[in-house]
Write a protein that holds these residues in place. Structure first.
Motif, PDB file in Angstrom:
ATOM      1  N   UNK A  75       0.582  -1.400  -0.164  1.00  0.00           N
ATOM      2  CA  UNK A  75       0.097   0.237  -0.067  1.00  0.00           C
ATOM      3  C   UNK A  75       0.975   1.162  -0.260  1.00  0.00           C
ATOM      4  N   UNK A  76       1.859   0.986   0.070  1.00  0.00           N
ATOM      5  CA  UNK A  76       2.970   2.888  -0.068  1.00  0.00           C
ATOM      6  C   UNK A  76       2.117   3.066  -1.323  1.00  0.00           C
ATOM      7  N   UNK A 104      -4.437  -4.139   2.012  1.00  0.00           N
ATOM      8  CA  UNK A 104      -4.179  -2.976   1.306  1.00  0.00           C
ATOM      9  C   UNK A 104      -5.349  -2.127   0.493  1.00  0.00           C
ATOM     10  N   UNK A 105      -6.109  -3.009  -0.004  1.00  0.00           N
ATOM     11  CA  UNK A 105      -7.824  -3.195  -0.404  1.00  0.00           C
ATOM     12  C   UNK A 105      -8.034  -2.092   1.000  1.00  0.00           C
ATOM     13  N   UNK A 106      -7.975  -2.792   2.246  1.00  0.00           N
ATOM     14  CA  UNK A 106      -8.887  -1.221   2.941  1.00  0.00           C
ATOM     15  C   UNK A 106      -8.313   0.099   3.504  1.00  0.00           C
ATOM     16  N   UNK A 110      -9.335   3.774   2.048  1.00  0.00           N
ATOM     17  CA  UNK A 110      -9.244   5.424   2.884  1.00  0.00           C
ATOM     18  C   UNK A 110      -8.296   6.665   1.994  1.00  0.00           C
ATOM     19  N   UNK A 111      -7.583   6.192   1.092  1.00  0.00           N
ATOM     20  CA  UNK A 111      -7.556   7.129   0.386  1.00  0.00           C
ATOM     21  C   UNK A 111      -7.925   6.862  -0.754  1.00  0.00           C
ATOM     22  N   UNK A 112      -8.876   6.397  -1.578  1.00  0.00           N
ATOM     23  CA  UNK A 112      -9.484   7.250  -2.926  1.00  0.00           C
ATOM     24  C   UNK A 112     -10.791   6.556  -2.341  1.00  0.00           C
ATOM     25  N   UNK A 113     -11.608   7.124  -1.254  1.00  0.00           N
ATOM     26  CA  UNK A 113     -12.761   7.010  -0.863  1.00  0.00           C
ATOM     27  C   UNK A 113     -13.596   7.788  -1.742  1.00  0.00           C
ATOM     28  N   UNK A 131     -10.567  -7.407  -6.312  1.00  0.00           N
ATOM     29  CA  UNK A 131     -10.421  -8.792  -6.064  1.00  0.00           C
ATOM     30  C   UNK A 131      -9.557  -8.599  -5.053  1.00  0.00           C
ATOM     31  N   UNK A 132     -10.115  -9.237  -3.765  1.00  0.00           N
ATOM     32  CA  UNK A 132      -8.730  -9.677  -2.202  1.00  0.00           C
ATOM     33  C   UNK A 132      -8.121 -11.140  -2.753  1.00  0.00           C
ATOM     34  N   UNK A 133      -6.823 -10.682  -2.263  1.00  0.00           N
ATOM     35  CA  UNK A 133      -5.410 -12.178  -2.896  1.00  0.00           C
ATOM     36  C   UNK A 133      -4.934 -12.519  -1.465  1.00  0.00           C
TER      37      UNK A 133
END
Length: 253
Positions: A75-76, A104-106, A110-113, A131-133
Motif C-alpha cells: 500500500x505504500x 491493501x484494499x482497505x 481510505x485514500x481513494x474513498x 479482488x482480494x488475494x
C-alpha cells in the motif's frame, strides 16, 4: 511473454528533487528512473504491477491498448498513488479489476474513498472491480498467478510469479517456503536499493545472494536508488546473468 519496465526507481525516483548527487545529474537516460512498476503482456492479456504516482507518464510512454488487471504489491504511496489515473482505461473498458491483499484494499478505500463509493458517486470517478488475494494461486483470464509473500521491514508484501517469470520488489526478508516457489525461473526481477544495508530493502549483496540461490536463467534488479551508482558502472560489476533494469527496458520470455 513480454515485460516492460515502466519504472525502476525507489520512492523518490531519480533524479531526486533538488539533489546535486552525480547520479541525479547524469545525462544517461538509464539513470533516470520513475517509481517502480512493470507491465506484463502474456498472450492476449496485459497486467500492470503497482500503480504509483508516475502511472500517467508511464502509460503515455508504453501506450498499451488495454489493461486487464492491476496487481498491488503493498500500500505504500510510490506503489498506489496513481490509482486515479486509471480513468481513461475505465472510460474505455469499464471496471478495472484490481488485485491486492485485504489490508491493501482497505488502505486504498481510505485514500481513494470516491473510487470505492457505492452511493452518490462522482460521475467521473474511476470504476474498479475489487479482488482480494491471499497467499495462494489465483487466475485472471485463465492464467494462473502465484503470490510470493515477503516482508518489507515489518510490513507484509506480495511478489508475483507468472509462469517462468517472477517479480519481487520492496522486500527485505523472505521465508524458505516462499523461495521454494521461485525455482526454475527464466527471469527473476528483484529489488536492490543500494550497496549499504537498509532496514526495509535488500541491498545489492543481499539481492545477489538470493539470485545465486535461486539460479534463474536471467535476473534483473529494480527499485534502485541513486546511491547504488551510475547504471553503466554498476552493470560492469554484476554477474553475467544479472542485469540492472532501466525504465522502458523490454524483455521477452
Amino acid at each position: 511473454m513480454k515485460i516492460t519496465f515502466l519504472g525502476t526507481g525507489t520512492s523518490q525516483g531519480i533524479p531526486v528533487i533538488g539533489s546535486t548527487h552525480p547520479v541525479c545529474l547524469s545525462a544517461n537516460f538509464k539513470d533516470k528512473r520513475l517509481r517502480v512498476s512493470v507491465m506484463i503482456e502474456w498472450n492476449d492479456s496485459t497486467f500492470v504491477i503497482d500503480c504509483g504516482p508516475d502511472f500517467r507518464q508511464q502509460m503515455l510512454r508504453a501506450n498499451p491498448d488495454k489493461i486487464d488487471a492491476i496487481l498491488f504489491t503493498h500500500e505504500h504511496a510510490d506503489h498506489t498513488a496513481g490509482l486515479d489515473d486509471i480513468r481513461p482505461f475505465c472510460f474505455k473498458q469499464g471496471n478495472m479489476p484490481i488485485y491486492a491483499h485485504k489490508r491493501v484494499l482497505e488502505q486504498l478505500k481510505i485514500r481513494f474513498e470516491y473510487v470505492f463509493a457505492t452511493e452518490n458517486r462522482y460521475p467521473g470517478a474511476p470504476n474498479v472491480s475489487v479482488n482480494e488475494i491471499k497467499n495462494e494461486p489465483f487466475n485472471i483470464n485463465g492464467k494462473q498467478i502465484a503470490p510470493i509473500e515477503a516482508m518489507h521491514y515489518k510490513l507484509q508484501v506480495f511478489g508475483f510469479r507468472f509462469d517462468k517469470f517472477a517479480y519481487l520488489t520492496d522486500i527485505k526478508t523472505i521465508a524458505k517456503t516462499e523461495l521454494d516457489k521461485l525455482k526454475n525461473l527464466d527471469v527473476l526481477v528483484i529489488n536492490a536499493l543500494r550497496e549499504e544495508e537498509h532496514v526495509s530493502h535488500l541491498n545489492l549483496e543481499q539481492a545477489l545472494i538470493i539470485i545465486d540461490r535461486l539460479k534463474p536463467k536471467r535476473a534483473y534488479l529494480t527499485h534502485i536508488s541513486h546511491l547504488l551508482g551510475f547504471h553503466d558502472d554498476v552493470q560492469q560489476n554484476l554477474p553475467e546473468n544479472v542485469f540492472l533494469a532501466y525504465d522502458q527496458l523490454e524483455i521477452t520470455i
